[in-house]
Design a protein around this motif. Sequence first.
Motif, short mmCIF file in Angstrom:
data_model
loop_
_atom_site.label_atom_id
_atom_site.label_comp_id
_atom_site.label_asym_id
_atom_site.label_seq_id
_atom_site.Cartn_x
_atom_site.Cartn_y
_atom_site.Cartn_z
N ILE A 211 -5.18 -0.13 -12.15
CA ILE A 211 -6.50 0.49 -11.97
C ILE A 211 -7.23 0.33 -13.30
N GLU A 212 -8.47 -0.13 -13.23
CA GLU A 212 -9.23 -0.38 -14.45
C GLU A 212 -9.38 0.91 -15.28
N PRO A 213 -9.45 0.79 -16.62
CA PRO A 213 -9.46 1.97 -17.50
C PRO A 213 -10.53 3.00 -17.17
N GLN A 214 -11.76 2.56 -16.91
CA GLN A 214 -12.81 3.54 -16.61
C GLN A 214 -12.50 4.32 -15.34
N LYS A 215 -12.00 3.63 -14.32
CA LYS A 215 -11.64 4.30 -13.07
C LYS A 215 -10.44 5.21 -13.29
N ALA A 216 -9.50 4.80 -14.15
CA ALA A 216 -8.33 5.64 -14.46
C ALA A 216 -8.77 6.93 -15.15
N HIS A 217 -9.70 6.82 -16.09
CA HIS A 217 -10.20 8.02 -16.77
C HIS A 217 -10.92 8.94 -15.79
N ALA A 218 -11.76 8.36 -14.94
CA ALA A 218 -12.50 9.16 -13.96
C ALA A 218 -11.54 9.84 -12.98
N THR A 219 -10.52 9.13 -12.54
CA THR A 219 -9.54 9.70 -11.62
C THR A 219 -8.77 10.83 -12.29
N SER A 220 -8.40 10.62 -13.54
CA SER A 220 -7.69 11.65 -14.30
C SER A 220 -8.52 12.93 -14.40
N MET B 270 0.83 -1.20 0.00
CA MET B 270 0.00 0.00 0.00
C MET B 270 0.87 1.25 0.00
N LYS B 271 2.02 1.20 0.70
CA LYS B 271 2.90 2.34 0.76
C LYS B 271 3.43 2.69 -0.62
N MET B 272 3.74 1.66 -1.43
CA MET B 272 4.24 1.87 -2.79
C MET B 272 3.19 2.57 -3.64
N LYS B 273 1.92 2.18 -3.46
CA LYS B 273 0.84 2.81 -4.21
C LYS B 273 0.73 4.30 -3.87
N LYS B 274 0.91 4.64 -2.58
CA LYS B 274 0.87 6.05 -2.17
C LYS B 274 2.02 6.82 -2.81
N TRP B 275 3.23 6.24 -2.78
CA TRP B 275 4.38 6.91 -3.40
C TRP B 275 4.19 7.03 -4.90
N GLY B 276 3.66 5.97 -5.51
CA GLY B 276 3.38 6.01 -6.95
C GLY B 276 2.38 7.10 -7.28
N SER B 277 1.37 7.24 -6.44
CA SER B 277 0.36 8.28 -6.65
C SER B 277 0.97 9.67 -6.49
N ALA B 278 1.84 9.84 -5.51
CA ALA B 278 2.48 11.14 -5.30
C ALA B 278 3.38 11.50 -6.48
N ILE B 279 4.13 10.54 -6.96
CA ILE B 279 5.01 10.79 -8.12
C ILE B 279 4.16 11.09 -9.35
N LEU B 280 3.09 10.35 -9.53
CA LEU B 280 2.19 10.59 -10.64
C LEU B 280 1.58 11.99 -10.55
N GLY B 281 1.23 12.43 -9.35
CA GLY B 281 0.72 13.78 -9.15
C GLY B 281 1.72 14.84 -9.57
#
Length: 119
Positions: free
Chosen positions: A39-48, A1-12
């Motif tokens: 993350i599934e494509p529809q959720k990725a688009h919505a998050t974007s 889970m920690k990696m996902k948070k770091w990945g999200s921060a870097i992506l941000g």
Amino acid sequence: MKMKKWGSAILGIISGVLNGLFGAGGGVAVVPMLEQMEIEPQKAHATSVAIILPLSAATAILYFMRGIQVDGSMLLWLIPSGIVGALIGAKLLKTIDQDLLRRIFGAVIIYSGIRHLLG
């Protein structure tokens, strides 16, 4: 889970830099990167889409502070028609197959890239 948070921060950060350079172009990087994070494509688009408003608002404020102005007359047409397009796109997102959605997105990116390279 920690990696996902770091990945999200870097992506941000990447998305913010792209948004500052290219407008809302951060979304172009966000969708495939979110999909790489499983993350599934529809959720990725919505998050974007959900990150576009705050990133664009911050970028617009910074542009304004640096003396870069917007074309107000264009906003009168772009905002209402963009909202209509967003409503249509959001409805279509629920019905389009994820593989087809990925292909359409890829085609739009390729078209845009070629247009800019030749432009």
